[in-house]
Design an enzyme around this catalytic site. Structure first.
Site, PDB file in Angstrom:
ATOM      1  N   ASP A  30     -24.578 -79.514  31.599  1.00  0.00           N
ATOM      2  CA  ASP A  30     -24.865 -78.695  30.430  1.00  0.00           C
ATOM      3  C   ASP A  30     -25.703 -77.494  30.894  1.00  0.00           C
ATOM      4  O   ASP A  30     -26.277 -77.514  31.993  1.00  0.00           O
ATOM      5  CB  ASP A  30     -25.635 -79.554  29.420  1.00  0.00           C
ATOM      6  CG  ASP A  30     -26.053 -78.788  28.191  1.00  0.00           C
ATOM      7  OD1 ASP A  30     -25.279 -77.941  27.720  1.00  0.00           O
ATOM      8  OD2 ASP A  30     -27.163 -79.045  27.699  1.00  0.00           O
ATOM      9  N   PHE A  31     -25.775 -76.459  30.074  1.00  0.00           N
ATOM     10  CA  PHE A  31     -26.551 -75.270  30.450  1.00  0.00           C
ATOM     11  C   PHE A  31     -27.927 -75.259  29.788  1.00  0.00           C
ATOM     12  O   PHE A  31     -28.940 -75.471  30.440  1.00  0.00           O
ATOM     13  CB  PHE A  31     -25.774 -73.995  30.112  1.00  0.00           C
ATOM     14  CG  PHE A  31     -26.455 -72.741  30.596  1.00  0.00           C
ATOM     15  CD1 PHE A  31     -26.322 -72.329  31.909  1.00  0.00           C
ATOM     16  CD2 PHE A  31     -27.241 -71.981  29.739  1.00  0.00           C
ATOM     17  CE1 PHE A  31     -26.974 -71.181  32.370  1.00  0.00           C
ATOM     18  CE2 PHE A  31     -27.881 -70.842  30.182  1.00  0.00           C
ATOM     19  CZ  PHE A  31     -27.748 -70.439  31.497  1.00  0.00           C
ATOM     20  N   ASP A  32     -27.958 -75.052  28.474  1.00  0.00           N
ATOM     21  CA  ASP A  32     -29.237 -74.925  27.764  1.00  0.00           C
ATOM     22  C   ASP A  32     -29.956 -76.271  27.665  1.00  0.00           C
ATOM     23  O   ASP A  32     -29.376 -77.262  27.223  1.00  0.00           O
ATOM     24  CB  ASP A  32     -29.001 -74.364  26.362  1.00  0.00           C
ATOM     25  CG  ASP A  32     -28.487 -72.940  26.400  1.00  0.00           C
ATOM     26  OD1 ASP A  32     -29.289 -72.030  26.649  1.00  0.00           O
ATOM     27  OD2 ASP A  32     -27.270 -72.748  26.203  1.00  0.00           O
ATOM     28  N   ASP A 210     -28.503 -82.674  27.653  1.00  0.00           N
ATOM     29  CA  ASP A 210     -29.747 -82.989  26.949  1.00  0.00           C
ATOM     30  C   ASP A 210     -29.604 -83.342  25.483  1.00  0.00           C
ATOM     31  O   ASP A 210     -30.547 -83.851  24.880  1.00  0.00           O
ATOM     32  CB  ASP A 210     -30.709 -81.788  27.043  1.00  0.00           C
ATOM     33  CG  ASP A 210     -30.246 -80.646  26.165  1.00  0.00           C
ATOM     34  OD1 ASP A 210     -30.895 -80.383  25.135  1.00  0.00           O
ATOM     35  OD2 ASP A 210     -29.213 -80.030  26.468  1.00  0.00           O
TER      36      ASP A 210
END
Length: 276
Positions: A30-32, A210
């Site tokens: 995932d990024f954020d 997350d």
């Protein structure tokens, strides 16, 4: 039921053993909130420098296919990762962008676009300047607001947008720092399954993320015999392990580069494995 997980930030020896002997590895991130810490302005998000260095090392080592699974449009995520070029599944699997920039976009019908536009007008009246329209979703951002104000917006949005979810064409799900109304039919699990299909049989699959939208990818990773690693504590998560935050993710990536660098091509080459 609950899952017994190692202490935060600790991956067991069984994890690293499986990673070492795998012929191919797919690490989907995932990024954020995973590579990049959360910020009030999404356009200002950047991967931590330590994470970027570790990703560069993993790419240089070979033997691991890296991919990004994100709710952001793929081109936007690519710009935030540049100059590092990775395959990206954007918009929760509604877009796929290859490392060379080639893009495949799953179409949205005019009726779906019209429904999103109507939802956008509802959110604009409910919480001015808090809505972010995407091609396949509408995000209501409440990061930075007082908790009571944020919860009041969440409650009103859930009430006002409930009609969009009745026939199952949209889902309204919490995200870190807001709510997201998005098209159903594709998700991060769908995207991960497609990435694995192109990676070949026997791929060691690891998904790291997350929030609630990452659980779709977690379930697919586990079904394929791989690992799901949550970032932060989600008591209802299906993840087998957890990392405390983006700093811990960066440390995990550095450990991946260190531990697996010497065996990166051993499985593919069929040669002897080095001790370590």
């Amino acid at each position: 039921g609950s899952v017994n997980r190692p202490a935060a930030g600790v991956l067991p020896a069984t994890f690293w053993a499986a990673a070492r002997v795998a012929r191919t590895r797919l690490l989907a991130l995932d990024f954020d909130g995973t590579l990049a810490p959360f910020v009030v302005d999404p356009a200002a998000a950047r991967p931590l420098p330590a994470a970027r260095r570790a990703l560069d090392r993993i790419v240089a080592n070979g033997g691991t296919e890296l991919a990004i699974l994100t709710g952001r449009p793929a081109a936007e995520a690519a710009a935030l990762l540049a100059p590092l070029a990775l395959p990206i599944a954007g918009e929760h699997g509604w877009e796929r962008r290859l490392a060379d920039g080639t893009a495949h976009v799953h179409p949205v019908t005019s009726a779906q676009s019209t429904a999103l536009a109507a939802a956008e007008r509802v959110v604009a009246a409910l919480a001015p300047a808090r809505g972010e329209r995407k091609r396949t979703a509408l995000v209501i951002h409440t990061r930075g607001l007082e908790p009571a104000t944020a919860e009041a917006i969440h409650a009103a949005a859930r009430r006002e947008l409930a009609a969009w979810t009745v026939d199952g064409s949209f889902s309204l799900r919490p995200i870190d720092g807001g709510l997201e109304l998005r098209l159903t039919g594709r998700d991060k699990g769908t995207a991960l399954g497609e990435l694995v299909a192109s990676s070949g049989e026997g791929t060691f699959v690891v998904a790291v993320g997350d929030d609630e939208t990452d659980e779709d990818a977690f379930r697919v990773a586990r079904r394929l015999g791989g690992w799901a690693i949550g970032v932060g504590r989600r008591p209802d998560s299906v993840a087998q392990a957890s990392l405390t935050g983006p700093d811990a993710v960066a440390a995990f990536l550095a450990e991946w580069a260190e531990r697996l660098g010497t065996t990166a091509l051993a499985g593919a080459a069929g040669g002897e494995r080095r001790a370590g």
